[in-house]
Motif scaffolding. Structure first.
Motif, mmCIF file in Angstrom:
data_model
loop_
_atom_site.group_PDB
_atom_site.id
_atom_site.type_symbol
_atom_site.label_atom_id
_atom_site.label_comp_id
_atom_site.label_asym_id
_atom_site.label_seq_id
_atom_site.Cartn_x
_atom_site.Cartn_y
_atom_site.Cartn_z
ATOM 1 N N PHE A 1 -1.004 3.908 -11.743
ATOM 2 C CA PHE A 1 -0.930 5.288 -11.237
ATOM 3 C C PHE A 1 -0.139 6.161 -12.212
ATOM 4 O O PHE A 1 -0.494 7.307 -12.471
ATOM 5 N N PRO A 8 3.405 2.202 -3.156
ATOM 6 C CA PRO A 8 2.760 2.711 -4.369
ATOM 7 C C PRO A 8 1.965 4.003 -4.165
ATOM 8 O O PRO A 8 2.060 4.916 -4.968
ATOM 9 N N VAL A 9 1.185 4.059 -3.063
ATOM 10 C CA VAL A 9 0.306 5.223 -2.890
ATOM 11 C C VAL A 9 1.112 6.490 -2.614
ATOM 12 O O VAL A 9 0.895 7.537 -3.248
ATOM 13 N N LYS A 66 0.027 -1.593 -9.436
ATOM 14 C CA LYS A 66 -0.588 -0.332 -9.004
ATOM 15 C C LYS A 66 0.235 0.855 -9.500
ATOM 16 O O LYS A 66 -0.312 1.836 -10.010
ATOM 17 N N GLU A 84 0.789 -1.237 0.000
ATOM 18 C CA GLU A 84 0.000 0.000 0.000
ATOM 19 C C GLU A 84 0.819 1.285 0.000
ATOM 20 O O GLU A 84 0.717 2.102 -0.893
ATOM 21 N N VAL A 94 -5.303 8.647 -7.994
ATOM 22 C CA VAL A 94 -4.390 7.662 -7.395
ATOM 23 C C VAL A 94 -5.092 6.956 -6.231
ATOM 24 O O VAL A 94 -5.071 5.721 -6.122
ATOM 25 N N ASN A 153 -6.331 3.146 -6.285
ATOM 26 C CA ASN A 153 -5.743 2.267 -5.273
ATOM 27 C C ASN A 153 -6.816 1.377 -4.664
ATOM 28 O O ASN A 153 -6.625 0.168 -4.493
ATOM 29 N N TYR A 154 -7.978 1.968 -4.397
ATOM 30 C CA TYR A 154 -9.080 1.168 -3.851
ATOM 31 C C TYR A 154 -9.529 0.123 -4.876
ATOM 32 O O TYR A 154 -9.683 -1.066 -4.551
ATOM 33 N N THR A 214 -6.866 -2.573 -5.270
ATOM 34 C CA THR A 214 -6.772 -3.420 -4.073
ATOM 35 C C THR A 214 -7.922 -4.415 -4.058
ATOM 36 O O THR A 214 -7.725 -5.607 -3.785
#
Lengths: 249, 257
Positions: B206, B99-100, B202, B96, B243, B247-248, B251
């Protein structure tokens, strides 16, 4: 042969009718000046001719080819035969002067990058600038110098048709004269056709063979540059004499 | 204009912009494999976008890893679960936070720069100049930035993962007094290749989002300096929100089965 033909071009933005049936043609080797006041549609017409805007109606022919009916690749190939000097030069500010001048030739693979500096040097000499400017960035140059570099870039691919958008706007009278002389000299030596868009009458008389007066989206008057002073049209007279009146005719 | 007309107008403009963006991305993706390819521009953009983002991404990652180790210790020591700290740190970062946080940092740094540069080029007629020279602005301006971000983001995330885990390791070893051999072994014990790969997928998505949104905003900027400023702000805000949203979505696609 006709280099450029503009046939019945109409363009509106919302309720504003910018161009209303414009017809023009430019022969090879001829120099046409499109005169007109601010906001009369000169720049819109230029953008339509170059294919950046689509007209609502009408067609543009470059050397007999309808530009709305050609592929993207054909258009790009056609564009190599065209030069353009923008009102504010539009030099690439992330590139040096030599990279700007040689840009088109490198992009079209006429030369390789290593030859770019020497290639640009020839054109910098043609526009009367010192070779020391070649390594500078456009932001290091004055407005007049930027205009000259823009001219060098416009002629660098030896175009057959060159467009000049307000080439003398914002320059002092001496620089205007110099730019006009450079335009005249380079266009003649290339034997190219040219279209100059301006509201500067003195400049128009220096660089043009023929003039077309654009007013309210229409060609109001068209003829040899020597005949414009004898024109009786009230708006043309007003434009020529720069008369201040309450209402523009 | 009443409130409903205003709302309708806004929705219409938003859907119009979304449709235009979809075409813009489609054309750019198609142009990746369609000549001419400006290799020099690709290299230049990769250097500016990926390589020069490494320091800021590295700093973000190391502090995040350090904070994560400290916070995990504070929480886990309450029920004697200190041995799980290494696993929590590595999985949180790789799946998480790497990447985020990299996405958000790059959206701020690179997204703003792309939108401002292309916007300035648009309002000063430099993009029109490309057109008049027969050079495709998509191939010359958009594709190199898109490729740099799609390829560069996973590489940056790999660096962020390594640096973040190292940050946690440093705290565990030097501040919390953990046995470093044991901590290192626990770090890798439950880490699977899927965890790393999901982070990299991810990152690539992004990268695509940040590049396409920022290029789109800059490319269609209007109205001089103010227009460029607004386009830059929109690029950063929309990229950052996208982003988080993607991400959600990713995931839920990659982990929830």
């Amino acid at each position: 042969m006709i280099a450029l033909e503009v046939k019945n071009i109409w363009k509106s933005f919302g309720s504003k009718h910018v161009l209303q049936g414009v017809n023009l043609s430019v022969m090879e080797g001829e120099s046409l000046v499109i005169l007109g006041g601010s906001g009369c549609g000169k720049s819109v017409l230029l953008r339509i001719i170059l294919g950046m805007l689509k007209p609502d109606k009408g067609s543009i022919f470059l050397w007999g080819k309808d530009i709305s009916a050609i592929s993207d690749a054909e258009r790009r190939a056609l564009m190599i035969k065209i030069g353009m000097l923008f009102q504010h030069s539009a030099l690439f500010d992330s590139l040096t002067v030599w990279e700007n001048i040689a840009f088109g030739a490198i992009a079209s693979k006429k030369i390789i990058r290593k030859e770019g500096y020497d290639f640009a040097k020839k054109f910098v000499e043609k526009i009367g600038l010192d070779v020391s400017v070649l390594s500078l960035f456009p932001t290091d140059l004055s407005g007049g110098m930027q205009k000259r570099v823009g001219l060098a870039r416009a002629i660098a691919q030896q175009p057959s048709l060159i467009f000049f958008d307000e080439p003398t706007t914002g320059l002092d009278p001496l620089m205007c004269r110099l730019i006009d002389d450079l335009i005249l000299h380079n266009v003649r030596s290339l034997k190219a056709a040219s279209v100059t868009i301006t509201h500067d009458l003195i400049s128009a008389k220096r660089v043009g063979d023929r003039v077309a007066m654009l007013y309210e989206g229409r060609i109001l008057w068209e003829g040899a540059i020597d005949h414009i002073d004898a024109c009786k049209d009230p708006y043309v007279r007003q434009f020529l004499e720069a008369r201040c009146v309450d209402k523009v005719l | 204009m009443n409130i409903f007309q205003g709302l309708g107008n806004t929705c219409f403009k938003a859907s119009q912009a979304f449709g235009q963006w979809v075409f813009f991305v489609g054309r750019a993706l198609f142009s990746v494999v369609r000549p001419p390819i400006y290799w020099r521009q690709w290299g230049k953009q990769f250097f500016h976008i990926a390589f020069l983002s490494a320091p800021v991404v590295g700093l973000t990652a190391i502090f995040t890893g350090m904070v994560l180790a400290l916070q995990s210790y504070t929480g886990f020591s309450r029920f004697s679960a200190e041995s799980s700290i290494a696993t929590v740190v590595v999985l949180s970062i790789v799946r998480e936070l790497g990447p985020v946080l990299t996405g958000l940092m790059v959206a701020g740094r690179v997204g703003a720069s792309i939108a401002a540069e292309l916007g300035s080029m648009r309002v000063s007629d430099q993009i029109s100049a490309l057109w008049t020279m027969g050079v495709s602005a998509t191939n010359y301006l958009i594709v190199p930035r898109l490729v740099a971000l799609v390829v560069g983001m996973p590489l940056l995330v790999l660096c962020a993962d390594a640096i973040g885990v190292f940050g946690g390791w440093c705290i565990a070893r030097f501040v919390l007094g953990f046995n470093w051999i044991l901590y290192t072994r626990e770090t890798f014990e439950f880490l699977r290749i899927d965890d790393v790969m999901s982070g990299l997928i991810k990152a690539a998505v992004f990268g695509l989002m940040i590049a396409s949104i920022s290029c789109y905003q800059g490319y269609y900027a209007r109205g001089g300096a103010q227009g460029v400023g607004e386009a830059t702000t929109r690029a950063v805000v929309l990229s950052s929100i996208t982003v988080l949203l993607m991400n959600y979505v990713l995931t839920s696609l990659l982990f929830v089965r």
